[in-house]
Each structure stands twice: as structure tokens, then as C-alpha cells.
Write a protein that holds these residues in place. Structure first.
Motif, PDB file in Angstrom:
ATOM      1  N   GLU A  28       0.830  -1.207   0.000  1.00 60.93           N
ATOM      2  CA  GLU A  28       0.000   0.000   0.000  1.00 60.93           C
ATOM      3  C   GLU A  28       0.864   1.257   0.000  1.00 60.93           C
ATOM      4  OE1 GLU A  28      -3.424   2.294   2.675  1.00 60.93           O
ATOM      5  OE2 GLU A  28      -2.752   0.277   3.258  1.00 60.93           O
ATOM      6  N   LEU A  29       1.944   1.230   0.765  1.00 56.73           N
ATOM      7  CA  LEU A  29       2.829   2.390   0.815  1.00 56.73           C
ATOM      8  C   LEU A  29       3.481   2.619  -0.546  1.00 56.73           C
ATOM      9  CD1 LEU A  29       4.047   4.612   2.555  1.00 56.73           C
ATOM     10  CD2 LEU A  29       5.841   3.001   3.247  1.00 56.73           C
ATOM     11  N   ARG A  30       3.917   1.546  -1.186  1.00 62.06           N
ATOM     12  CA  ARG A  30       4.526   1.663  -2.512  1.00 62.06           C
ATOM     13  C   ARG A  30       3.528   2.211  -3.525  1.00 62.06           C
ATOM     14  NH1 ARG A  30       5.165  -1.247  -7.252  1.00 62.06           N
ATOM     15  NH2 ARG A  30       7.242  -1.086  -8.222  1.00 62.06           N
ATOM     16  N   ALA A  31       2.307   1.672  -3.508  1.00 61.01           N
ATOM     17  CA  ALA A  31       1.273   2.139  -4.439  1.00 61.01           C
ATOM     18  C   ALA A  31       0.947   3.608  -4.196  1.00 61.01           C
ATOM     19  CB  ALA A  31       0.020   1.278  -4.296  1.00 61.01           C
ATOM     20  N   SER A  32       0.927   4.022  -2.927  1.00 61.32           N
ATOM     21  CA  SER A  32       0.647   5.416  -2.597  1.00 61.32           C
ATOM     22  C   SER A  32       1.745   6.330  -3.123  1.00 61.32           C
ATOM     23  CB  SER A  32       0.502   5.575  -1.088  1.00 61.32           C
ATOM     24  OG  SER A  32      -0.596   4.847  -0.592  1.00 61.32           O
ATOM     25  N   CYS A  33       2.998   5.922  -2.964  1.00 60.88           N
ATOM     26  CA  CYS A  33       4.115   6.725  -3.465  1.00 60.88           C
ATOM     27  C   CYS A  33       4.020   6.915  -4.975  1.00 60.88           C
ATOM     28  CB  CYS A  33       5.447   6.068  -3.110  1.00 60.88           C
ATOM     29  SG  CYS A  33       5.870   6.099  -1.354  1.00 60.88           S
ATOM     30  N   LEU A  34       3.743   5.840  -5.685  1.00 62.46           N
ATOM     31  CA  LEU A  34       3.666   5.911  -7.148  1.00 62.46           C
ATOM     32  C   LEU A  34       2.468   6.745  -7.596  1.00 62.46           C
ATOM     33  CD1 LEU A  34       4.594   2.206  -7.986  1.00 62.46           C
ATOM     34  CD2 LEU A  34       6.013   4.240  -8.333  1.00 62.46           C
ATOM     35  N   SER A  35       1.342   6.602  -6.908  1.00 54.79           N
ATOM     36  CA  SER A  35       0.149   7.358  -7.258  1.00 54.79           C
ATOM     37  C   SER A  35       0.356   8.854  -7.033  1.00 54.79           C
ATOM     38  CB  SER A  35      -1.046   6.861  -6.433  1.00 54.79           C
ATOM     39  OG  SER A  35      -2.194   7.637  -6.683  1.00 54.79           O
ATOM     40  N   GLU A  38       2.598  10.335  -9.682  1.00 56.79           N
ATOM     41  CA  GLU A  38       1.914  10.476 -10.962  1.00 56.79           C
ATOM     42  C   GLU A  38       1.010  11.706 -10.998  1.00 56.79           C
ATOM     43  OE1 GLU A  38      -0.987   7.861 -13.956  1.00 56.79           O
ATOM     44  OE2 GLU A  38      -0.177   6.966 -12.117  1.00 56.79           O
ATOM     45  N   ASP A  39       0.408  12.044  -9.848  1.00 55.16           N
ATOM     46  CA  ASP A  39      -0.551  13.149  -9.787  1.00 55.16           C
ATOM     47  C   ASP A  39       0.081  14.497  -9.434  1.00 55.16           C
ATOM     48  OD1 ASP A  39      -2.556  11.347 -10.362  1.00 55.16           O
ATOM     49  OD2 ASP A  39      -3.152  11.073  -8.259  1.00 55.16           O
ATOM     50  N   ASP A  40       1.288  14.482  -8.916  1.00 54.32           N
ATOM     51  CA  ASP A  40       1.917  15.698  -8.400  1.00 54.32           C
ATOM     52  C   ASP A  40       2.579  16.478  -9.541  1.00 54.32           C
ATOM     53  OD1 ASP A  40       3.142  17.671  -6.930  1.00 54.32           O
ATOM     54  OD2 ASP A  40       4.667  16.351  -6.045  1.00 54.32           O
ATOM     55  N   GLU A  41       1.804  17.282 -10.221  1.00 56.77           N
ATOM     56  CA  GLU A  41       2.331  18.034 -11.354  1.00 56.77           C
ATOM     57  C   GLU A  41       3.359  19.079 -10.909  1.00 56.77           C
ATOM     58  OE1 GLU A  41      -0.870  19.667 -13.599  1.00 56.77           O
ATOM     59  OE2 GLU A  41      -1.698  17.698 -14.149  1.00 56.77           O
ATOM     60  N   ALA A  42       3.123  19.691  -9.757  1.00 54.58           N
ATOM     61  CA  ALA A  42       4.084  20.686  -9.256  1.00 54.58           C
ATOM     62  C   ALA A  42       5.432  20.036  -8.964  1.00 54.58           C
ATOM     63  CB  ALA A  42       3.531  21.358  -8.004  1.00 54.58           C
ATOM     64  N   GLY A  43       5.393  18.839  -8.360  1.00 53.29           N
ATOM     65  CA  GLY A  43       6.633  18.132  -8.078  1.00 53.29           C
ATOM     66  C   GLY A  43       7.347  17.697  -9.344  1.00 53.29           C
ATOM     67  N   ASN A 106      10.855   9.875  -2.458  1.00 52.28           N
ATOM     68  CA  ASN A 106      11.940   9.858  -3.443  1.00 52.28           C
ATOM     69  C   ASN A 106      11.766   8.633  -4.343  1.00 52.28           C
ATOM     70  OD1 ASN A 106      13.620  12.026  -2.121  1.00 52.28           O
ATOM     71  ND2 ASN A 106      13.645  10.501  -0.501  1.00 52.28           N
ATOM     72  N   ILE A 107      11.746   8.837  -5.632  1.00 53.98           N
ATOM     73  CA  ILE A 107      11.709   7.728  -6.595  1.00 53.98           C
ATOM     74  C   ILE A 107      12.905   7.899  -7.519  1.00 53.98           C
ATOM     75  CG2 ILE A 107      10.421   6.573  -8.423  1.00 53.98           C
ATOM     76  CD1 ILE A 107       7.855   7.534  -7.122  1.00 53.98           C
ATOM     77  N   LEU A 108      13.842   6.986  -7.401  1.00 50.68           N
ATOM     78  CA  LEU A 108      15.101   7.089  -8.139  1.00 50.68           C
ATOM     79  C   LEU A 108      15.132   6.012  -9.222  1.00 50.68           C
ATOM     80  CD1 LEU A 108      17.673   8.896  -7.832  1.00 50.68           C
ATOM     81  CD2 LEU A 108      18.728   6.951  -6.682  1.00 50.68           C
ATOM     82  N   PRO A 109      15.097   6.388 -10.491  1.00 53.80           N
ATOM     83  CA  PRO A 109      15.107   5.407 -11.573  1.00 53.80           C
ATOM     84  C   PRO A 109      16.519   4.895 -11.855  1.00 53.80           C
ATOM     85  CG  PRO A 109      15.068   7.601 -12.495  1.00 53.80           C
ATOM     86  CD  PRO A 109      15.022   7.767 -11.002  1.00 53.80           C
ATOM     87  N   GLU A 110      16.627   3.973 -12.762  1.00 51.53           N
ATOM     88  CA  GLU A 110      17.936   3.477 -13.182  1.00 51.53           C
ATOM     89  C   GLU A 110      18.794   4.647 -13.673  1.00 51.53           C
ATOM     90  OE1 GLU A 110      19.891   0.111 -16.180  1.00 51.53           O
ATOM     91  OE2 GLU A 110      17.821   0.785 -16.469  1.00 51.53           O
TER      92      GLU A 110
END
Length: 206
Positions: A28-35, A38-43, A106-110
Motif C-alpha cells: 500500500e505504501l509503494r502504491a501510494s508513493c507511485l500514485s 503520478e498526480d503531483d504536477e508541481a513536483g 523519493n523515486i530514483l530510476p535506473e
């Protein structure tokens, strides 16, 4: 006989998040972070304008505990961890308390990195780990005395952990790490194909 002791100790706290309170549902925490990402246009805009790899809500949504129930539950657990660490650090709080200042994703891609930094306006900082795919970066801590070591030789590769100039801590999902906010740290390049996801936070004296 010579007496060699350690001075000015730097403490690092590591524990399972669930050690102080009910377990936070990792999925749930992971899904919340990703959601939220996705919605945070300012970020998203801030990350793009500042060439920040991946996503962080630091500049847009740092009050997640007020906005989302799962983060509110997370803050309650983090409060207990921080209180435990503060006790170990033997702070004289003089009747005051350490309270959450900010909480962000924080979401850090490859290929993404978080360059070296500290948190100068806080007392305790930390991170809890939501997704750590195989090959994801450890967090690197730097000896705070490094700028003063102008003539010091480098340490041996096999030096004892507490004698090293840099410490790499490889957390697992569900871990929480805490350190004093003046301690410089960074996340080297993420070599995993999947995102490295974490939630970071600062506590200040109120």
C-alpha cells in the motif's frame, strides 16, 4: 600500556520499521508513493526544472502525514523510532520535543543519483525504504571531519568499519535509518532497472 579510545562518535540508527508499532503495509505504501508521484504536477515540474532524476515531493508535498492516512500512520511509527534514537544520543531537550518538520517521497530510476548533502536546519533526519530492487544503491555516509583532513593518508581498504572515511549502508525494504542531520550523505547511481523508492524525513526541536 597505551590507552586508545574513540572520541566524538557518529551514531547511525537502523531498525525494522515495525519494531516500534504496527507494521505499515509495504504494498500500500509503494502504491501510494507511485500514485502521488503520478498526480503531483508541481513536483514533476520542479524535478524537470532542476534536472532532478526521477521524482521527489520535497519541493511540492512535504506534509504527506497530513494529507494521506497511510503516511499519518507512518509518522506515528517514525516518532517512536526518533524518540529511541534521541535517547541514545543523550540529547538534553530541556522539556522540548523533536517533532516532524517534513516528510517526502523519493523515486530514483535506473541511472539516477542523489548528490551529497546534509539537512542543516534539522536535528535528526532519516529514510524508510519502500522498494529496493536488486542492484539498487546503498546510501553513503561521509566522515564529517573530511574537510579538515588535508594531509591525512587514505584509510586501508580493509580498515575497521568505524575507521573508514565513507560508510555504505545497504538497507532493505521496511528498514528505517536515522542519523544526525549534519551528517553528509548521498545515494550513488542506481544500477537497478527498477525504481528505488524511499520516504525521507526531518525532525526538528520544537
Amino acid at each position: 600500556m597505551a590507552d586508545i579510545s574513540s572520541l566524538f562518535v557518529t551514531r547511525l540508527y537502523r531498525a525494522p520499521l515495525a519494531e516500534h508499532g504496527e507494521a505499515i503495509d509495504a504494498a500500500e505504501l509503494r502504491a501510494s508513493c507511485l500514485s502521488i508521484a503520478e498526480d503531483d504536477e508541481a513536483g514533476q515540474k520542479w524535478c524537470e526544472e532542476n534536472d532532478f532524476p526521477g521524482y521527489t515531493s520535497y519541493a511540492s508535498l512535504s506534509d504527506l502525514g497530513w494529507r494521506f492516512p497511510i503516511f499519518k500512520a507512518l509518522v506515528k511509527v517514525l516518532d517512536r523510532h526518533v524518540a529511541t534514537f534521541a535517547k541514545d544520543l543523550q540529547f538534553d531537550l530541556d522539556g522540548r520535543k523533536l517533532r516532524l518538520d517534513s516528510l517526502w517521497i523519493n523515486i530514483l530510476p535506473e541511472g539516477g543519483i542523489h548528490t551529497g548533502h546534509l539537512h542543516p536546519h534539522s536535528v535528526i533526519s532519516g529514510t524508510t525504504y519502500v522498494a529496493m530492487p536488486e542492484g539498487a544503491s546503498a546510501i553513503r555516509f561521509e566522515d564529517p571531519r573530511l574537510p579538515m583532513m588535508m594531509a591525512a593518508p587514505t584509510r586501508k581498504a580493509n580498515a575497521r568499519r568505524k575507521m573508514r572515511t565513507f560508510i555504505y549502508e545497504a538497507p532493505e525494504v521496511g528498514d528505517v535509518l536515522l542519523w544526525e542531520s549534519w551528517l553528509r550523505h548521498e545515494v550513488p547511481m542506481n544500477m537497478a532497472e527498477d525504481d528505488r523508492i524511499s520516504v525521507s524525513f526531518n525532525y526538528g526541536l520544537k
